[in-house]
Design a protein around this motif. Structure first.
Motif, PDB file in Angstrom:
ATOM      1  N   VAL A 172       0.806  -1.225   0.000  1.00 11.95           N
ATOM      2  CA  VAL A 172       0.000   0.000   0.000  1.00 11.95           C
ATOM      3  C   VAL A 172       0.837   1.273   0.000  1.00 11.95           C
ATOM      4  O   VAL A 172       0.352   2.322  -0.384  1.00 11.95           O
ATOM      5  N   LEU A 173       2.086   1.195   0.460  1.00 11.48           N
ATOM      6  CA  LEU A 173       2.887   2.418   0.357  1.00 11.48           C
ATOM      7  C   LEU A 173       4.377   2.141   0.301  1.00 11.48           C
ATOM      8  O   LEU A 173       4.854   1.094   0.729  1.00 11.48           O
ATOM      9  N   ILE A 174       5.090   3.120  -0.262  1.00  4.50           N
ATOM     10  CA  ILE A 174       6.545   3.054  -0.352  1.00  4.50           C
ATOM     11  C   ILE A 174       7.105   4.124   0.561  1.00  4.50           C
ATOM     12  O   ILE A 174       6.690   5.276   0.498  1.00  4.50           O
TER      13      ILE A 174
ATOM     14  N   ALA B  31       8.561  -1.390  -0.050  1.00  8.11           N
ATOM     15  CA  ALA B  31       7.100  -1.260   0.006  1.00  8.11           C
ATOM     16  C   ALA B  31       6.546  -2.014   1.205  1.00  8.11           C
ATOM     17  O   ALA B  31       7.123  -3.005   1.656  1.00  8.11           O
TER      18      ALA B  31
ATOM     19  N   ARG C 155       9.221  17.942   9.603  1.00  2.00           N
ATOM     20  CA  ARG C 155       9.163  19.251  10.256  1.00  2.00           C
ATOM     21  C   ARG C 155      10.524  19.644  10.821  1.00  2.00           C
ATOM     22  O   ARG C 155      10.924  20.792  10.767  1.00  2.00           O
TER      23      ARG C 155
ATOM     24  N   LEU D  71       6.382  12.777   7.491  1.00  2.00           N
ATOM     25  CA  LEU D  71       4.966  13.142   7.436  1.00  2.00           C
ATOM     26  C   LEU D  71       4.186  12.199   6.533  1.00  2.00           C
ATOM     27  O   LEU D  71       2.993  11.993   6.719  1.00  2.00           O
ATOM     28  N   LYS D  72       4.872  11.629   5.562  1.00  2.00           N
ATOM     29  CA  LYS D  72       4.186  10.678   4.690  1.00  2.00           C
ATOM     30  C   LYS D  72       3.753   9.449   5.485  1.00  2.00           C
ATOM     31  O   LYS D  72       2.604   9.013   5.391  1.00  2.00           O
TER      32      LYS D  72
ATOM     33  N   SER E 214       0.843  10.488   7.777  1.00  2.00           N
ATOM     34  CA  SER E 214      -0.410  10.697   7.054  1.00  2.00           C
ATOM     35  C   SER E 214      -1.022   9.370   6.618  1.00  2.00           C
ATOM     36  O   SER E 214      -2.234   9.178   6.695  1.00  2.00           O
ATOM     37  N   PHE E 215      -0.172   8.467   6.146  1.00  2.03           N
ATOM     38  CA  PHE E 215      -0.699   7.167   5.724  1.00  2.03           C
ATOM     39  C   PHE E 215      -1.232   6.393   6.919  1.00  2.03           C
ATOM     40  O   PHE E 215      -2.294   5.773   6.843  1.00  2.03           O
TER      41      PHE E 215
ATOM     42  N   SER F 102       1.870  32.744   0.351  1.00  2.68           N
ATOM     43  CA  SER F 102       2.656  32.465  -0.847  1.00  2.68           C
ATOM     44  C   SER F 102       4.021  31.924  -0.436  1.00  2.68           C
ATOM     45  O   SER F 102       4.437  32.043   0.720  1.00  2.68           O
TER      46      SER F 102
ATOM     47  N   HIS G 131       8.370  29.315   5.988  1.00  2.00           N
ATOM     48  CA  HIS G 131       7.572  28.807   4.878  1.00  2.00           C
ATOM     49  C   HIS G 131       8.455  28.496   3.675  1.00  2.00           C
ATOM     50  O   HIS G 131       8.277  27.481   2.994  1.00  2.00           O
TER      51      HIS G 131
ATOM     52  N   GLU H 103      10.319  25.367   4.141  1.00  4.18           N
ATOM     53  CA  GLU H 103       9.455  24.212   3.945  1.00  4.18           C
ATOM     54  C   GLU H 103       9.288  23.899   2.467  1.00  4.18           C
ATOM     55  O   GLU H 103       9.430  22.751   2.053  1.00  4.18           O
TER      56      GLU H 103
ATOM     57  N   THR I  59      10.437  20.430   0.679  1.00  2.00           N
ATOM     58  CA  THR I  59       9.467  19.530   0.048  1.00  2.00           C
ATOM     59  C   THR I  59       9.710  19.428  -1.454  1.00  2.00           C
ATOM     60  O   THR I  59       9.512  18.369  -2.038  1.00  2.00           O
ATOM     61  N   LYS I  60      10.155  20.520  -2.068  1.00  2.00           N
ATOM     62  CA  LYS I  60      10.438  20.457  -3.500  1.00  2.00           C
ATOM     63  C   LYS I  60      11.621  19.547  -3.779  1.00  2.00           C
ATOM     64  O   LYS I  60      11.585  18.724  -4.692  1.00  2.00           O
TER      65      LYS I  60
ATOM     66  N   ALA J 241      10.711  15.927  -3.384  1.00  2.00           N
ATOM     67  CA  ALA J 241       9.941  15.343  -4.482  1.00  2.00           C
ATOM     68  C   ALA J 241      10.874  14.732  -5.528  1.00  2.00           C
ATOM     69  O   ALA J 241      10.586  13.678  -6.093  1.00  2.00           O
TER      70      ALA J 241
END
Lengths: 101, 487
Positions: free
Chosen positions: B9-11, B17, B247, B289-290, B293-294, B314, B321, B324, B328-329, B332
């Motif tokens: 279900v998740l990696i 996995a 965080r 956080l992934k 959240s899962f 923004s 901000h 962060e 996160t970028k 990805a």
């Protein structure tokens, strides 16, 4: 041509704020020549559902980094991400993990 | 995949996995392993769970519940309580919205059967001045090792059981007490609408901050004061804070940018002992956080979304901000970004010279309560920054020599010295507070339009410390040096 498909979309972790605060959406995607994948879905969401500030949800042709996508409660990374071919009655969830949504 | 049976279900990491049940096992194990490895939380200790309503704190509360449950292997043995602080006033929420949020929170917390406290940030204005002082005397002395403590705790329990008090009954009464106190808490402390003038004062204070960076930093500092106060007044010696490694990686970068480099080990490490009597621990710092959240999604852990200061802001509206979105970028495209930054933070320690310094009241920052990083030599970057700032502000350039002149005159006059001293004491100006702060808090405070809007416990303590310092200076030549005592 593919037949129109029904989906349940869910937004969480603050992402719902961009959709009038509504968490669950039942949507019907119209029929089109190519089968629907998530890439198409994102464009459709941007045009039809997003109420404001689309850059807070979609960046480029994918979701903003920090927003998780689940397809039928499984990580979309296991399903081919943007290329996942949507099926009728699929459940797609978007969860923002960013601070403040 | 561990079990090679169920579908994934998740990696979490590339090529790693998990199926649903393996993921649960992994997640639950990680929490206990974190506490077991660090051996900071002692059995029978009162622990305050700092709860924000967000996904990480809900996952943390859920893990504590799970760990305390009777059938859990490697059972956790501390006594939890939960604290929620409502910050709605700062984010300009209406009282109706805040009330709705708080009742949602209350429902979740009631279901945990732990005692809980719901406070509003407005209660800052009722804090006593002493709250910023270190009470070193009250630090509980832990003699013996962790193992001994566990052993003696188990021994006590055993003795109790032999006395005829069965574990089950014991637990029932405990739950009963917890229930009672939770009702008490929710009826007395919580939900009473804070005084309108406090709400206004709080809004005033945050509106006087010129940048979002300063607002977020100020909120963080003040929230910590309130958490510390609740922990002290209710006898909690540990506070659990639910920051995830995502965080903390963001905080690491933004704190470096904010000038808090000297305090990184405290701000991002597993345990933070800056307050002395109350230690902050971060048991969720191994989860991304992934994962959180899962977990919350797959196992129906509720969470409440509360708009924060940076909601819908923004990308480059504040340093925090921006850090962060940077992290996160990068994450990805490079999935090991967060873990790399976070592993770096694990290797940081407070330097020896800092810890061996005399734990003097004056040596701690008034706001963040870290050991001051401003005692640096004239060749330091800090001194240079200060100098160039003085030079670029024409106003202070004029002030500095004039102040010196008046000092000279004063000292010549002899008597007027006392008068001028008492004059400067009675009015707490910007200058008085600034020299009591660490570099980063100075920068934050500089972004406030006026100091008088700070809660009175801060201003009073600043005045108190300034007076103490001046008195010390006056009698300095009569004092015995610390070093001379050694000889």
């Amino acid at each position: 041509m593919v037949a129109p498909i029904n989906l349940q979309l869910e937004f969480g972790g603050g992402a719902e704020l961009l959709f009038d605060g509504v968490k669950k959406h039942h949507v019907t995607l119209p029929s089109q020549s190519d089968p629907w994948d998530i890439k198409h879905l994102l464009v459709w969401i941007k045009d039809n559902l997003l109420k404001e500030r689309s850059e807070l949800f979609i960046q480029g042709d994918t979701v903003r980094p920090g927003i998780l996508v689940l397809v039928n409660d499984a990580d979309w990374e296991l399903m081919g991400e943007l290329d996942y071919k949507l099926q009728d009655q699929d459940n797609i969830v978007f969860i923002s993990t960013l601070h403040g949504g | 995949m561990k079990c090679k049976e169920a579908s994934a279900v998740l990696i979490i990491r590339v090529g790693d996995a998990f199926c649903r049940s393996c993921f649960k096992e992994y997640f639950v194990h990680k929490f206990r392993a974190m506490l077991g490895k660090n051996r900071v939380v002692f059995p029978g200790e009162k622990v305050l769970l700092a709860y924000s309503g967000g996904p990480s704190s809900n996952a943390m509360v859920q893990q504590v519940q799970e760990g305390l449950s009777r059938d859990a292997p490697k059972k956790l043995r501390f006594i939890p309580g939960i604290l929620f602080i409502d910050e709605g006033a700062v984010c300009n929420q209406s009282w109706e919205d805040r009330e709705r949020t708080m009742s949602e929170i209350e429902n979740i917390l009631k279901a945990t059967s732990f005692p809980f406290h719901i406070l509003s940030l407005e209660q800052l204005f009722t804090l006593p001045q002493t709250m910023l002082q270190m009470n070193l005397a009250e630090i509980p002395k832990r003699d013996g090792s962790y193992k001994q403590a566990v052993g003696s705790f188990l021994g006590q329990q055993k003795a109790q059981a032999e006395d005829g008090v069965s574990d089950a009954a014991d637990r029932l009464t405990q739950i009963h007490i917890a229930d009672n106190s939770s009702v008490e808490c929710s009826q007395s402390a919580a939900f009473s609408r804070p005084a309108a003038e406090h709400t206004a004062a709080l809004r005033d204070m945050f509106n006087s901050a010129k940048t979002l960076t300063a607002k977020q930093e100020l909120l963080h500092l003040l929230r910590n004061h309130l958490i510390l106060h609740v922990a002290r007044t209710h006898g909690y010696s540990k506070v659990m804070s639910g920051e995830s490694c995502t965080r903390l990686a963001v905080r690491l970068l933004s704190n470096i940018s904010l000038g808090r480099g000297a305090f990184l080990p405290l701000d991002t490490g597993f345990s933070d002992n800056r307050y002395g009597d109350v230690v902050i621990v971060r048991p969720m710092r191994d989860y991304s956080l992934k994962e959180i959240s899962f977990y919350n999604r797959l196992f129906n852990v509720p969470s409440v979304f509360i708009p924060a200061l940076d909601t819908k802001a923004s990308g480059n509206s504040s340093i925090q901000h921006l850090s962060e979105s940077f992290i996160t970028k990068l994450q990805a495209d490079f999935p090991s970004t967060v873990s790399t930054v976070y592993r770096t933070s694990e290797k940081l320690h407070v330097s020896r010279t800092d810890t061996t310094q005399p734990k003097n009241q004056q040596d701690k920052c008034l706001l963040c309560m870290c050991t001051l990083d401003t005692h640096t030599g004239p060749a330091s970057a800090f001194f240079a920054t200060q100098k160039s700032q003085q030079l670029s502000e024409k106003k202070s350039l004029k002030n500095v020599p004039s102040a010196k002149d008046s000092e000279k005159q004063c000292c010549n006059g002899g008597q007027c010295c006392k008068e001028s001293a008492s004059c400067t004491n009675s009015v707490t100006g910007t200058q008085d507070i600034v020299h009591l702060l660490c570099y980063s808090c100075r920068v934050t405070i500089k972004d406030l339009n006026s100091m008088d809007k700070l809660p009175s416990y801060i201003l009073k303590e600043a005045e108190h410390r300034t007076r103490r310092m001046e008195m010390r200076k006056e009698i300095e030549e009569f004092l015995l040096d610390d070093h001379s005592e050694d000889i």
